[in-house]
Design an enzyme around this catalytic site. Structure first.
Site, PDB file in Angstrom:
ATOM      1  N   LYS A  68       8.108   8.227   1.362  1.00 59.77           N
ATOM      2  CA  LYS A  68       8.069   6.814   0.973  1.00 59.77           C
ATOM      3  C   LYS A  68       8.206   6.795  -0.627  1.00 59.77           C
ATOM      4  CE  LYS A  68       4.257   5.722   4.449  1.00 59.77           C
ATOM      5  NZ  LYS A  68       2.911   5.056   4.235  1.00 59.77           N
ATOM      6  N   TYR A  97       6.505  -3.029  10.082  1.00 60.65           N
ATOM      7  CA  TYR A  97       5.188  -2.815  10.065  1.00 60.65           C
ATOM      8  C   TYR A  97       4.636  -3.774  10.787  1.00 60.65           C
ATOM      9  CZ  TYR A  97       4.826   1.423   7.095  1.00 60.65           C
ATOM     10  OH  TYR A  97       4.889   2.573   6.525  1.00 60.65           O
ATOM     11  N   PHE A 112      -3.889  -5.483   4.059  1.00 64.65           N
ATOM     12  CA  PHE A 112      -2.837  -5.008   3.065  1.00 64.65           C
ATOM     13  C   PHE A 112      -1.462  -5.025   3.174  1.00 64.65           C
ATOM     14  CE2 PHE A 112      -4.709  -1.754   6.165  1.00 64.65           C
ATOM     15  CZ  PHE A 112      -3.520  -1.358   6.903  1.00 64.65           C
ATOM     16  N   ARG A 134       2.211  14.647  12.457  1.00 60.62           N
ATOM     17  CA  ARG A 134       0.731  14.249  11.881  1.00 60.62           C
ATOM     18  C   ARG A 134       0.118  15.046  11.332  1.00 60.62           C
ATOM     19  NH1 ARG A 134       0.665   8.538  11.658  1.00 60.62           N
ATOM     20  NH2 ARG A 134      -1.662   8.788  11.825  1.00 60.62           N
ATOM     21  N   THR A 147      -4.505   9.407   6.759  1.00 60.33           N
ATOM     22  CA  THR A 147      -3.826   8.246   5.836  1.00 60.33           C
ATOM     23  C   THR A 147      -4.509   8.205   4.549  1.00 60.33           C
ATOM     24  OG1 THR A 147      -3.948   7.218   8.038  1.00 60.33           O
ATOM     25  CG2 THR A 147      -3.653   5.917   6.125  1.00 60.33           C
ATOM     26  N   ARG A 157      -0.168  14.923   2.434  1.00 62.67           N
ATOM     27  CA  ARG A 157      -0.815  13.687   1.592  1.00 62.67           C
ATOM     28  C   ARG A 157      -1.853  14.320   0.692  1.00 62.67           C
ATOM     29  NH1 ARG A 157      -1.108   9.680   6.910  1.00 62.67           N
ATOM     30  NH2 ARG A 157       0.802   8.473   6.255  1.00 62.67           N
ATOM     31  N   ASN A 211       0.767   6.732   0.232  1.00 62.94           N
ATOM     32  CA  ASN A 211       0.453   8.145   0.577  1.00 62.94           C
ATOM     33  C   ASN A 211       1.882   8.917   1.018  1.00 62.94           C
ATOM     34  OD1 ASN A 211       1.253   6.870   2.911  1.00 62.94           O
ATOM     35  ND2 ASN A 211      -0.825   6.721   3.806  1.00 62.94           N
ATOM     36  N   HIS A 241       5.425   8.616   6.181  1.00 64.50           N
ATOM     37  CA  HIS A 241       5.251   8.242   7.132  1.00 64.50           C
ATOM     38  C   HIS A 241       5.455   8.813   8.455  1.00 64.50           C
ATOM     39  CE1 HIS A 241       4.999   4.965  10.341  1.00 64.50           C
ATOM     40  NE2 HIS A 241       6.002   5.564  10.961  1.00 64.50           N
ATOM     41  N   GLU A 268      10.708   3.811  16.662  1.00 65.62           N
ATOM     42  CA  GLU A 268      10.814   3.785  15.279  1.00 65.62           C
ATOM     43  C   GLU A 268      12.094   4.650  15.129  1.00 65.62           C
ATOM     44  OE1 GLU A 268       6.111   3.559  14.115  1.00 65.62           O
ATOM     45  OE2 GLU A 268       7.399   5.314  13.689  1.00 65.62           O
TER      46      GLU A 268
HETATM   47  P1  GDP Z   1      -0.586   5.899   9.115  1.00 64.13           P
HETATM   48  O1  GDP Z   1      -0.287   6.022  10.561  1.00 64.13           O
HETATM   49  O2  GDP Z   1      -1.513   7.369   8.972  1.00 64.13           O
HETATM   50  O3  GDP Z   1       0.471   5.965   8.081  1.00 64.13           O
HETATM   51  O4  GDP Z   1      -1.790   5.059   8.898  1.00 64.13           O
HETATM   52  P2  GDP Z   1      -1.602   3.427   9.456  1.00 64.13           P
HETATM   53  O5  GDP Z   1      -0.724   3.126  10.508  1.00 64.13           O
HETATM   54  O6  GDP Z   1      -3.281   2.840   9.611  1.00 64.13           O
HETATM   55  O7  GDP Z   1      -1.366   2.539   7.957  1.00 64.13           O
HETATM   56  C1  GDP Z   1       0.064   2.275   7.818  1.00 64.13           C
HETATM   57  C2  GDP Z   1       0.080   2.382   6.144  1.00 64.13           C
HETATM   58  O8  GDP Z   1      -0.387   1.258   5.542  1.00 64.13           O
HETATM   59  C3  GDP Z   1      -0.257   3.770   5.696  1.00 64.13           C
HETATM   60  O9  GDP Z   1       0.301   4.704   5.717  1.00 64.13           O
HETATM   61  C4  GDP Z   1      -0.553   3.059   4.245  1.00 64.13           C
HETATM   62  O10 GDP Z   1       0.641   3.456   3.480  1.00 64.13           O
HETATM   63  C5  GDP Z   1      -0.867   1.762   4.418  1.00 64.13           C
HETATM   64  N1  GDP Z   1      -2.312   1.636   4.436  1.00 64.13           N
HETATM   65  C6  GDP Z   1      -3.255   1.973   5.327  1.00 64.13           C
HETATM   66  N2  GDP Z   1      -4.527   1.748   5.375  1.00 64.13           N
HETATM   67  C7  GDP Z   1      -4.443   0.880   4.031  1.00 64.13           C
HETATM   68  C8  GDP Z   1      -5.519   0.312   3.345  1.00 64.13           C
HETATM   69  O11 GDP Z   1      -6.565   0.147   3.573  1.00 64.13           O
HETATM   70  N3  GDP Z   1      -5.019  -0.051   1.991  1.00 64.13           N
HETATM   71  C9  GDP Z   1      -3.509  -0.185   1.839  1.00 64.13           C
HETATM   72  N4  GDP Z   1      -3.231  -0.532   0.439  1.00 64.13           N
HETATM   73  N5  GDP Z   1      -2.835   0.415   2.367  1.00 64.13           N
HETATM   74  C10 GDP Z   1      -3.238   0.819   3.455  1.00 64.13           C
END
Ligand code: GDP
Length: 140
Positions: free
Chosen positions: A11, A51, A59, A87, A93, A104, A114, A117, A128
């Site tokens: 990222k 996304y 968010f 993962r 996350t 991370r 973070n 992805h 994807e």
């Molecule tokens: P991942 O699969 O671990 O990447 O997590 P998710 O699919 O739940 O979320 C996708 C991405 O959205 C994350 O990697 C973060 O960059 C962002 N994200 C997730 N939760 C939050 C949040 O609570 N606040 C903000 N600002 N970004 C978030």
């Protein structure tokens, strides 16, 4: 376990801090092979499409702004159980919840910025990978 392919994205927070090589080393040390890789700048349209499952989340706008704020490195990782393995190497996350030694935990700036992805299922991985790569751009 079966040989799988998964999509990884380094990222903008990580490319900005010149961490591509360090993150790639973590992936390779974990037994994942980088069989496709490209550095690109996502458009807003691409970020929103990628996304789309998060479109209703609070968010979503911030996430799309962040993902278009600088270059990303999109990559296809291949290996035994690659989806779950990646993962594991990524960590949770929220970096505050990520296990020691994960990407991370060691590199992420925040729950949003973070650093990486990774696809969360084999079905999503196929979708994807196809979002960014033609089969001819993946060399195993
Ligand atoms: P991942 O699969 O671990 O990447 O997590 P998710 O699919 O739940 O979320 C996708 C991405 O959205 C994350 O990697 C973060 O960059 C962002 N994200 C997730 N939760 C939050 C949040 O609570 N606040 C903000 N600002 N970004 C978030």
């Amino acid at each position: 376990m079966a040989i799988e392919r998964t999509l990884s994205i380094i990222k903008p927070d990580a490319t900005r801090r010149n961490l591509t090589g360090k993150i790639n080393a973590r992936l390779e040390e974990a037994g994942l092979r980088i069989v496709g890789q490209r550095r690109i700048r996502l458009t807003r349209e691409m970020a929103e499409k990628f996304y789309a499952v998060h479109a209703e989340r609070s968010f979503f706008n911030d996430l799309c702004a962040f993902m278009t704020s600088g270059p990303v490195v999109v990559q296809v990782l291949e290996g035994d159980g690659a989806v779950a393995r990646n993962r594991e190497v990524m960590g949770a996350t929220n970096p505050q919840n990520a296990a020691p030694g994960t990407i991370r935990r060691d590199f992420a700036e925040s729950i949003e910025a973070n650093s990486v992805h990774g696809s969360d299922s084999l079905d999503n991985a196929a979708r994807e990978v196809a979002f960014f790569f033609a089969e001819t751009d993946i060399v195993g």
